[in-house]
Motif scaffolding. Structure first.
Motif, PDB file in Angstrom:
ATOM      1  N   SER A  13       1.361 -42.491  77.269  1.00 23.37           N
ATOM      2  CA  SER A  13       0.469 -42.295  76.122  1.00 23.37           C
ATOM      3  C   SER A  13      -0.459 -41.090  76.270  1.00 23.37           C
ATOM      4  N   CYS A  14      -1.013 -40.855  77.462  1.00 22.61           N
ATOM      5  CA  CYS A  14      -1.977 -39.758  77.597  1.00 22.61           C
ATOM      6  C   CYS A  14      -1.419 -38.551  78.343  1.00 22.61           C
ATOM      7  N   GLY A  15      -0.297 -38.711  79.033  1.00 22.84           N
ATOM      8  CA  GLY A  15       0.321 -37.597  79.740  1.00 22.84           C
ATOM      9  C   GLY A  15      -0.290 -37.290  81.096  1.00 22.84           C
ATOM     10  N   ALA A  16      -1.365 -37.977  81.458  1.00 19.74           N
ATOM     11  CA  ALA A  16      -2.011 -37.748  82.752  1.00 19.74           C
ATOM     12  C   ALA A  16      -1.230 -38.455  83.855  1.00 19.74           C
ATOM     13  N   THR A  17      -1.388 -37.953  85.077  1.00 19.68           N
ATOM     14  CA  THR A  17      -0.765 -38.645  86.200  1.00 19.68           C
ATOM     15  C   THR A  17      -1.778 -39.583  86.842  1.00 19.68           C
TER      16      THR A  17
END
Length: 146
Positions: A13-17
């Motif tokens: 959903s947010c693309g962060a790792t």
């Protein structure tokens, strides 16, 4: 010393790792919950941070940091694990004061872990504590309702 390299995953959903931490490790700590738990047990028994660090083969500053953070969280940890003990074993005897907030918290963790083993066939006390706290046993802010 056990070395570990946490896996990372990308959030859809947010693309962060994000770091994926196994449940037997505590958040933001390089040592397993069992190692930190051994330090907390030794402190509850009256040892200082230097002898504990020597016994565990860890830097004194690292152990001192664990003990300081645990002391800050001790009362809330005691309350949460006492509550959990009551849920796991409604007939459990009341906890007796052990002489310090940290010793009381260690006692509550041990008793709740023992009740969990009997009721749920779970694992060692400090792995149990790491799982129940979501790895946040030594986190700066414990939050409400693990």
């Amino acid at each position: 010393m056990v070395r570990h390299r946490p896996r990372r995953a990308r959030c859809i959903s947010c693309g962060a790792t994000h770091v994926l931490l196994a449940q037997l490790w505590l958040s933001r700590r390089a040592d397993a919950g069992a190692v930190i738990g051994a330090a907390l047990e030794a402190k509850a028994a009256g040892s200082g941070h230097r002898p504990i660090a020597a016994a565990l083969g860890r830097p004194a500053s690292t152990v001192r940091g664990w003990l300081r953070r645990a002391a800050v969280n001790a009362e809330q940890v005691r309350v949460e694990f006492t509550r959990l003990l009551g849920a796991l074993d409604p007939l459990a005897a009341a906890l007796r004061p052990r002489g310090s907030a940290l010793a009381d918290a260690v006692e509550a963790i041990g008793r709740a872990a023992a009740a969990a083993v009997v009721r749920l066939s779970l694992v060692a006390p400090w792995e149990f504590a790491a799982r129940v706290s979501g790895g946040r046993l030594l986190a700066p802010s414990l939050g409400v309702g693990w």
